[in-house]
Structures are given as C-alpha cells and as structure tokens.
Motif scaffolding. Sequence first.
Motif, mmCIF file in Angstrom:
data_model
loop_
_atom_site.group_PDB
_atom_site.id
_atom_site.type_symbol
_atom_site.label_atom_id
_atom_site.label_comp_id
_atom_site.label_asym_id
_atom_site.label_seq_id
_atom_site.Cartn_x
_atom_site.Cartn_y
_atom_site.Cartn_z
ATOM 1 N N TRP A 276 0.781 -1.298 -0.026
ATOM 2 C CA TRP A 276 -0.188 -0.117 -0.068
ATOM 3 C C TRP A 276 0.654 1.244 0.313
ATOM 4 N N ILE A 277 2.034 0.936 0.135
ATOM 5 C CA ILE A 277 2.951 2.160 0.230
ATOM 6 C C ILE A 277 3.404 2.967 -1.055
ATOM 7 N N PRO A 278 3.480 2.489 -2.104
ATOM 8 C CA PRO A 278 3.826 3.426 -3.193
ATOM 9 C C PRO A 278 2.612 4.228 -3.503
ATOM 10 N N ASP A 279 1.641 3.691 -3.671
ATOM 11 C CA ASP A 279 0.250 4.429 -3.886
ATOM 12 C C ASP A 279 -0.058 5.593 -3.122
ATOM 13 N N MET A 280 0.251 5.362 -1.917
ATOM 14 C CA MET A 280 -0.107 6.174 -0.857
ATOM 15 C C MET A 280 0.938 7.414 -0.857
ATOM 16 N N VAL A 281 2.220 7.194 -1.041
ATOM 17 C CA VAL A 281 3.098 8.106 -1.157
ATOM 18 C C VAL A 281 2.951 9.185 -2.361
ATOM 19 N N ILE A 315 7.832 10.604 5.816
ATOM 20 C CA ILE A 315 7.295 9.556 5.096
ATOM 21 C C ILE A 315 8.203 8.593 4.255
ATOM 22 N N LEU A 316 9.229 9.168 3.842
ATOM 23 C CA LEU A 316 10.448 8.501 3.206
ATOM 24 C C LEU A 316 11.856 9.031 3.585
ATOM 25 N N ALA A 321 13.883 4.771 1.680
ATOM 26 C CA ALA A 321 13.310 4.009 2.270
ATOM 27 C C ALA A 321 12.102 4.064 3.355
ATOM 28 N N ALA A 322 11.167 3.142 3.609
ATOM 29 C CA ALA A 322 10.009 3.519 4.324
ATOM 30 C C ALA A 322 10.553 3.348 5.760
#
Length: 593
Positions: A276-281, A315-316, A321-322
């Motif tokens: 879910w991370i890429p979309d949220m970012v 956020i990054l 990196a997350a």
Amino acid sequence: MKKILEMLTEEMQQAFEAAGYESTLGKVTLSNRPDLCEYQCNGAMAGAKKYKKAPIMIANDVAAKLADSKVFKEAVAVAPGFLNLKVSEAFLLTFVEGMKAEEKFGLEAPAVPKKIIIDYGGPNVAKALHVGHLRSAIIGESVKRIARFMGHDIIGDIHMGDWGLPMGLIIHELSLRKPELPYFDESFEGEYPAEAPFTISELEEIYPTASGKSKEDAEYREKAMEATAKLQNGERGHRALWDHIMRVSVADLKRNYNNLNVDFELWKGESDAHPWIPDMVKYMKDEGYAYISDGALVVDVKEETDTKEIPPCMILKSDGAALYNTTDLATIRMRMEEYQPDKMIYLTDKRQDLYFEQVFRCAKKTKLVKPETELLHIGFGTMNGKDGKPYKTRQGGVPRLENLIAEINEEMLRKIKENSASKGYQVDEEEAARTSKIVGLAAIKYGDLSNQPAKDYVFDVDRFTSFEGDTGPYVLYTIVRIKSILAKYKDQGGCVEAAKLQTVQNDSEKALVMELTKFNTTMEAAYEECAPNKICAYIYDLANQFNRFYHETPIISEADEAKKAGWIALLSLTRDVLEACIEVLGFGAPERM
Ligand code: ARG
C-alpha cells in the motif's frame, strides 16, 4: 435498563418539580458520607441563588415531596441544604430482579454499534516475547473484550513487526551459516523444502547475534540491507525463507498468546502494509501534503495551538526507504479500505506517545481517515521490579515472558498447596498444577490491570499471588467460595436456578446489593475511558461486600426456606457478575482452589 443513578435522579427531579423548583437541580450522586446516607443530592444548594432562598428551605420542600416515595425510604434535609438519601429495599429488589432477568445484567446496547480496530500485542517476529509485550497484550485484550461486551463490533489486530531490516539480518546471517541452502542459489528453479531450515530457538538466537554483528561490522550491515531490499522486491528465495520465518514464529506466538488467554482476529503485520505504500506516497505528493525537506519526504503536522514542538511526520527517508511511520500510515489506509472502522485504538508503551500524535495528525490532515474517525493511542507505563527500575531477571537481562509466567505459576502452586494443607486436606498434584495456571494468570493480569494503564507498576510476585487484598487470587477465591455454597445448596436438594430474590434483610446484604447495582455504570465507564482498572476496583469492592455478608450470614443453615433461597439467588447473581467481569479482564476462575 437504566443505570441506578439515572433512576434515582429521575425520582428526585420529580420531587424538585413538584415542590416548584427546576427539575434539573435533582441530580443524585453516591454519598460522600456513607456513614450518614447512601446517596445524596446537592441541588438545593445550587438552587439557592436562583430562588433567593436559604438552601435548607428548598431541601425541606423537596424532602416533604419525597415522604411517600417508593424509591427513597429516607430523604432528610440537613444543614446547610443537603439532601441525605437512603434507598428503599423494595426498589433495590426490583432493580436486581431486572439485572437477573435481562441479558448482560441490563447493560444497554449502544444505539449505533461502532466498528473498532484494536491494534495490540505488536510482537516482533523471530524475537522472543518479553515483558514489554506483556502489557500491550493484557491491556489490549481487556479493552477489546470490554468494548465487545458493550455491544460494539471489534476486530483485534496483532500488527506484527515482520518486515524491514530485522528480516534482512536473519536472512543474511543464515546465508553465512548455511550457504548450501537452495534459497541463496538464484539459479534454483525447483520447489523449496517444506520444512524450515531452523527451529524457533535457533531463530531467537540468530536475530540478536545478527543484530549485534551489524552494529560492529559495516559490511555485514550493508549485506543485510541488500537482503532486506531483495526480500521487499519479492526475490523468490528470500521470500520463501521469510515465509518459513513467519510460519515458525507465528506458531510460537500463537502458543504464547494462547497461554495468556489472548487471541487476535487478524494476524496482520507490517508486511501487509508494504504493497500500500507506493500509492499512498504518490497520493501524498500529488495532493501537495508531502514535500522534500533535507532530502526526506515529510508532512508537516504542527498546529498553532501546540505548546510543545511537534516535528514533521517523515514518510520516506532520503534514501527512499520506508519507516515505521510509513507502515503505520499505509496500514491505516489499508484498514479504512478493507474494514471502514469508526475507531482505531493502539496499545504501546507511552514512549510512543509523540510518535502516534504525529501519525494521527498526519492521517487526519492527509485525509487517509474521515474527519470523524477516532484515532486513539493508549500509552502504558513500565513494569518495574521492586527496586523501582524496569523489571529485570536476577541475572540482569530482559526477562522472557515464559519465564515470568513460570515464576508466578510456581509461587501460585506453593500457595495453593499451603492453603489446602492449612485446611487439612491434600490436593491432587495434577489438579493443583492446573489450578495454579488458572490462578497464576489471574495474578499476573489483575496485578497489571488493577493499575491505571498510563502508570508504572511494580511486578511483585508475592503480592500478586496473595489470597488476600486487592489481587486476582482474592477475587477468584471469592468466586470459588460462592460456587461451593451453591453446590452445597444443590446437595441439599435445592435448585439454584429456581431460587427467587427476596427483599434485603440486613445491612451487609443491602451493601452487597447496592454494589451489584453499580455494574452497568462501571462497565460503561471502563469502556468510555479504556480503563479496565475500573472493573478491577469494582470486583474488589464487590468481593469485599460479599465476604462481609458471608461472614455475617449463616446461609446454608438458615431454616426459613424462602429466605435461604433469596440468599442463594443473590449469591448466584453475584457469581455471575463477578464471572462476567473477569471474563472481560481476560481470565477465568477454577472450580476449586
Ligand atoms: N512492533 C512494535 C514494537 O515492538 C509495536 C507495534 C505497535 N503497533 C503499531 N501499529 N505501531 O514496538
């Protein structure tokens, strides 16, 4: 069913109105002076100004209207204008009859049940559970059970730490120890073994070793980071090893949580949030919430009213990196999509207070949640040793949960044997061992839950396992005592279920009944304030009132059958209430102890 104070207040409001005063003055509370009265109302004091009258005159007027009350048997106006109240025995009988007849003792279901996700436990896979995880599990489980008992729709999520560098460390260390394994052969196309190449104890040793090495050896750390990246990019062999780590760890976690009477509806972890991370970012950037600061991607979360500095939510990292933040925000997004919760409650120690403040603000600001979605962090205090410092083993290390439980169970077993010996009977070894586990769990959980969550407390084996005082074993002992009286009644040919409540006869009986009437008030307050300690305080009082009544009343030898049956009915209600309370605290009672 209404709460008792609501009923008493209604009666009082009618009296104020009948006497020509505003009804809102008629608020009834528990007495500040139990030696003088059971309840009180201070409304006359509050009304003095408005009616330009001495409070005692108002109180007298109201008391006169209560002369024939069916609810209050005594309403006395005393200087300077208090109303001292005693409740009628007939009213109390009706109230407890209602508790006995209704489901959940008359606790009212919420008008609109809420869907609540409770995020607790939070263990890190491949690491032994230690006392730090104990509080999250114990308090979280109780908060969950209370909310569910109230009638809400609850999902408990363990939210494991199962992603990121710790996983890369384990994989890298394994690649050094067992380079021959097919997981490290990138040309391998066959099926990987079904059996894990390690046991849980090996795993628990591998992680700290790897973590230690990575702190001293930059190259080692570099390699572990590479392994992490490969895992996160879905490299087949790394993924297969990770699956093994998960299976072995989760099986062990399940066993441990099972011993604690803790269970989760969802066994999700940080890894589940990863996709879910890429979309949220992207969303956070596109909407203009996130910006680059010193190379890192951040969202500002400070507010004008802040009195302390609230740093931006990262956020990054600058290397892309997350972070822990990123995972939690992505998890919130995932939960909103998959479950649409009205509320999310998180349990961790209070050192994460600021962290959750940032995450929650960020989730609200970036509209990952609705404006009305409630986000709540319950930060709990530390479990200390008798020296007032965080609890350590005798060797000075962080104690493993299993050892801690074993320590309590051992002491419990000793006390159970001692207790039966002092009463002149011998307990069966096996039964004693079983009982000591049940009572031991109550000792640990009650010892924790009887404190306000945010407070530190001292883990005191001797005190927690005592049969006397404000302890789990004392409450269980009381339940067992009631069960044994009910069993005797049955042996005499009586039927507990058919026994009917009678009007109370004496002081200690009335005190017990009045304690019972506080049940729904207590449960509601414990839910509203996420405070299992309120239930502990309640059952401690209830157990005390019961024991006082028991010592003053020869129940089984009573000749008047109706009277005896009335007491039996009262006992069975008391047992049911106590058992419902320990159930939401997360432990049970044995048949004997
Ligand atoms: N694994 C974390 C720890 O050991 C706790 C996770 C708490 N839950 C969360 N959503 N952050 O500190």
